[in-house]
Design an enzyme around this catalytic site. Sequence first.
Site, PDB file in Angstrom:
ATOM      1  N   VAL A  11      -7.192  -0.797 -12.415  1.00 46.79           N
ATOM      2  CA  VAL A  11      -6.581  -1.326 -13.599  1.00 46.79           C
ATOM      3  C   VAL A  11      -7.712  -1.344 -14.842  1.00 46.79           C
ATOM      4  CG1 VAL A  11      -5.927  -3.508 -14.628  1.00 46.79           C
ATOM      5  CG2 VAL A  11      -5.039  -2.842 -12.212  1.00 46.79           C
ATOM      6  N   GLU A 149      -0.998  -6.953 -15.606  1.00 51.12           N
ATOM      7  CA  GLU A 149      -0.754  -5.639 -15.781  1.00 51.12           C
ATOM      8  C   GLU A 149       0.090  -5.143 -14.844  1.00 51.12           C
ATOM      9  OE1 GLU A 149      -1.864  -3.199 -17.947  1.00 51.12           O
ATOM     10  OE2 GLU A 149      -0.089  -2.285 -16.805  1.00 51.12           O
ATOM     11  N   ARG A 152       1.599   1.158 -11.963  1.00 47.75           N
ATOM     12  CA  ARG A 152       1.932   1.497 -10.459  1.00 47.75           C
ATOM     13  C   ARG A 152       1.010   2.780 -10.344  1.00 47.75           C
ATOM     14  NH1 ARG A 152       7.781   3.649 -11.024  1.00 47.75           N
ATOM     15  NH2 ARG A 152       6.914   4.074 -12.997  1.00 47.75           N
ATOM     16  N   GLU A 153       0.325   2.786  -9.035  1.00 47.43           N
ATOM     17  CA  GLU A 153      -0.591   3.939  -8.799  1.00 47.43           C
ATOM     18  C   GLU A 153       0.408   5.177  -8.692  1.00 47.43           C
ATOM     19  OE1 GLU A 153      -2.652   3.385  -5.588  1.00 47.43           O
ATOM     20  OE2 GLU A 153      -3.309   1.277  -5.998  1.00 47.43           O
ATOM     21  N   ASN A 206       6.193  -8.789  -8.941  1.00 48.41           N
ATOM     22  CA  ASN A 206       5.782  -7.879  -7.383  1.00 48.41           C
ATOM     23  C   ASN A 206       6.561  -8.594  -6.363  1.00 48.41           C
ATOM     24  OD1 ASN A 206       4.137  -6.045  -8.501  1.00 48.41           O
ATOM     25  ND2 ASN A 206       2.221  -6.607  -7.908  1.00 48.41           N
ATOM     26  N   LEU A 248      15.078  -0.097  -3.944  1.00 42.12           N
ATOM     27  CA  LEU A 248      16.212  -0.167  -2.649  1.00 42.12           C
ATOM     28  C   LEU A 248      16.187   0.916  -1.683  1.00 42.12           C
ATOM     29  CD1 LEU A 248      19.601  -1.707  -4.549  1.00 42.12           C
ATOM     30  CD2 LEU A 248      17.942  -2.811  -3.076  1.00 42.12           C
ATOM     31  N   GLY A 255       3.551  -0.425   1.242  1.00 46.36           N
ATOM     32  CA  GLY A 255       2.308  -0.947   1.475  1.00 46.36           C
ATOM     33  C   GLY A 255       1.529  -1.022   0.012  1.00 46.36           C
ATOM     34  N   CYS A 258      -1.110  -3.808  -3.624  1.00 50.09           N
ATOM     35  CA  CYS A 258      -0.502  -4.843  -4.429  1.00 50.09           C
ATOM     36  C   CYS A 258       0.668  -5.595  -3.708  1.00 50.09           C
ATOM     37  CB  CYS A 258       0.078  -4.237  -5.839  1.00 50.09           C
ATOM     38  SG  CYS A 258      -1.145  -3.267  -6.718  1.00 50.09           S
ATOM     39  N   LYS A 318       2.189   5.700  -0.607  1.00 48.88           N
ATOM     40  CA  LYS A 318       3.473   6.320  -1.207  1.00 48.88           C
ATOM     41  C   LYS A 318       2.839   7.732  -1.805  1.00 48.88           C
ATOM     42  CE  LYS A 318       2.467   4.520  -5.701  1.00 48.88           C
ATOM     43  NZ  LYS A 318       3.154   3.847  -6.873  1.00 48.88           N
TER      44      LYS A 318
HETATM   45  C1  UGA Z   1       3.231  -2.101  -7.603  1.00 46.13           C
HETATM   46  C2  UGA Z   1       4.271  -2.462  -8.804  1.00 46.13           C
HETATM   47  O1  UGA Z   1       5.240  -1.553  -8.862  1.00 46.13           O
HETATM   48  C3  UGA Z   1       3.411  -2.358 -10.178  1.00 46.13           C
HETATM   49  O2  UGA Z   1       4.478  -2.666 -11.295  1.00 46.13           O
HETATM   50  C4  UGA Z   1       2.417  -3.345 -10.055  1.00 46.13           C
HETATM   51  O3  UGA Z   1       1.633  -3.426 -11.281  1.00 46.13           O
HETATM   52  C5  UGA Z   1       1.520  -2.710  -9.019  1.00 46.13           C
HETATM   53  O4  UGA Z   1       2.182  -3.192  -7.716  1.00 46.13           O
HETATM   54  C6  UGA Z   1       0.233  -3.900  -8.865  1.00 46.13           C
HETATM   55  O5  UGA Z   1       0.526  -5.105  -8.830  1.00 46.13           O
HETATM   56  O6  UGA Z   1      -0.738  -3.263  -9.401  1.00 46.13           O
HETATM   57  P1  UGA Z   1       2.230   0.012  -6.623  1.00 46.13           P
HETATM   58  O7  UGA Z   1       1.650  -0.830  -5.603  1.00 46.13           O
HETATM   59  O8  UGA Z   1       1.363   0.933  -7.322  1.00 46.13           O
HETATM   60  O9  UGA Z   1       2.646  -0.784  -7.702  1.00 46.13           O
HETATM   61  O10 UGA Z   1       3.352   0.929  -6.053  1.00 46.13           O
HETATM   62  P2  UGA Z   1       5.171   0.900  -5.941  1.00 46.13           P
HETATM   63  O11 UGA Z   1       5.556   2.128  -6.649  1.00 46.13           O
HETATM   64  O12 UGA Z   1       5.444  -0.332  -6.579  1.00 46.13           O
HETATM   65  O13 UGA Z   1       5.445   1.212  -4.515  1.00 46.13           O
HETATM   66  C7  UGA Z   1       4.897   0.122  -3.483  1.00 46.13           C
HETATM   67  C8  UGA Z   1       5.203   0.313  -1.992  1.00 46.13           C
HETATM   68  O14 UGA Z   1       6.811   0.214  -1.903  1.00 46.13           O
HETATM   69  C9  UGA Z   1       5.352   1.775  -1.652  1.00 46.13           C
HETATM   70  O15 UGA Z   1       4.440   1.867  -0.241  1.00 46.13           O
HETATM   71  C10 UGA Z   1       6.586   2.372  -1.494  1.00 46.13           C
HETATM   72  O16 UGA Z   1       6.499   3.519  -0.689  1.00 46.13           O
HETATM   73  C11 UGA Z   1       7.549   1.187  -1.406  1.00 46.13           C
HETATM   74  N1  UGA Z   1       8.882   1.251  -1.618  1.00 46.13           N
HETATM   75  C12 UGA Z   1       9.111   1.419  -3.136  1.00 46.13           C
HETATM   76  C13 UGA Z   1       9.898   1.327  -0.688  1.00 46.13           C
HETATM   77  O17 UGA Z   1       9.530   1.226   0.448  1.00 46.13           O
HETATM   78  N2  UGA Z   1      11.151   1.371  -1.180  1.00 46.13           N
HETATM   79  C14 UGA Z   1      11.456   1.381  -2.692  1.00 46.13           C
HETATM   80  O18 UGA Z   1      12.638   1.609  -2.886  1.00 46.13           O
HETATM   81  C15 UGA Z   1      10.438   1.380  -3.540  1.00 46.13           C
END
Ligand code: UGA
Length: 430
Positions: A11, A149, A152-153, A206, A248, A255, A258, A318
Amino acid sequence: MKICVVGTGYVGLVTGACLAHKGHFVTCVDSDPKKIESLEKGKIPIYEPGLESIVKNCDGKTLFFSTSLASAIKDAEVAFIAVGTPPQKNGDADLSYVEQAAKQIADLADHSLVVVQKSTVPPKTGYRLQELFKAHPNHSNLSLASNPEFLREGTAVSDFLNPDRIVIGTGSKAAQEKMHDVYSVFSAPIIFTDIPSAELIKYASNAFLALKISYANFLAEYCERIGANIDDVVLGMGSDPRIGNRFLNAGIGYGGSCFPKDVSAFVSITKEAGLNPVLLSETEAINKRQRKRFAEKIKSFFKDLNGKTIGVLGLAFKPETDDLREAPSLDIIPFLLSQGAKVKVFDPVAMDNAKPVLSKAVFCSNTDEAVSGCDALVLLTEWNEFKKMDLKKIKSLLKQPVFFDGRNVFKPSEMNKAGFTYISMGRKVE
Ligand code: UGA
């Protein structure tokens, strides 16, 4: 505006680099001299598309790095705190780094300074910092804002530069005006709230996204029981704009650094407030169950995994990141190994991070090598290069054409047509 950012983690570094890119003069501070030294050389410690080029373009012009908080604070009007809040054993966030940073900033604040708390912290942490400031001799120079913040990563730079909204929680008019100036270079709406509401927006967002994923995964499990198809179900549901189709995607669940940490902390803080957060604990339980169910599908297909060779594509939690924190691969691969399977793995960028934690797996240098001679192929992260792989070739490299898809990337009918025994999550086996 002159800005100081304390902490050069995900961040902090993205915030500092992007604010510098927008024209502010930013100094990023970290107590780790090695980190600062390598940042000064333009080396970015994390894999984040677009970050390196922004840092290189701004370095020495609007972006500076330092180990000295004192020199970074000297002329700064705003100091962001972006240090870690790692989970403790009981799930609560460890706030000691945030408090330490706030204290150090207060000690150096010999001029008017807005301190902006960016780390994810439980609601009312800002009030604790305000108490700390009140008792400090420099208190009249200090005002506080909370600015969670939402980046997303993997897409952090574009998320920061093109936010949907900017949330600022503060009780101070001066801080509100200053924060308005910081973000006037962005076009997103700014939502001003009190401090605990801003802090809560982060957890609430989140946890809701995690809940959405777990809901899709719950439906996927039910689909398997009744012979329905999760793809059609979420398409039908998500087409209602009140629901929306994002987050969805069913599969092996969420994972990262966050969602798991924040949902667990949210369970703990809402319990402390006397609530019974079953909605959140069930979100966690479903997420854990999906990984287990997927691993069990592999085991039950072979009955005995002893002596089998399994190829695994994708280790990061991811795509577009080298981050392995709480990644499904860290549960699924050790399970396969514990059942006596040989596991060959490949990930486009997470291999170096994975080697120390998955030392018993065989690390391959590309997809073909990971697939060759395997009794089955398992997809855990939906990197683009896996989505686009030549399935004909993959089939010819496998000992048997068995494909377990933890991310529901491929269409069952197409995979069957291509000659694979294809097993995914929440879809009809055709
Ligand atoms: C998440 C939030 O999306 C951000 O908005 C937030 O700022 C961030 O956490 C944080 O708190 O710093 P991030 O952890 O980088 O971001 O990743 P995401 O893209 O949100 O994905 C999280 C996990 O959910 C991944 O493992 C992804 O594979 C999984 N996922 C996502 C699913 O299994 N299904 C989905 O439909 C979407």
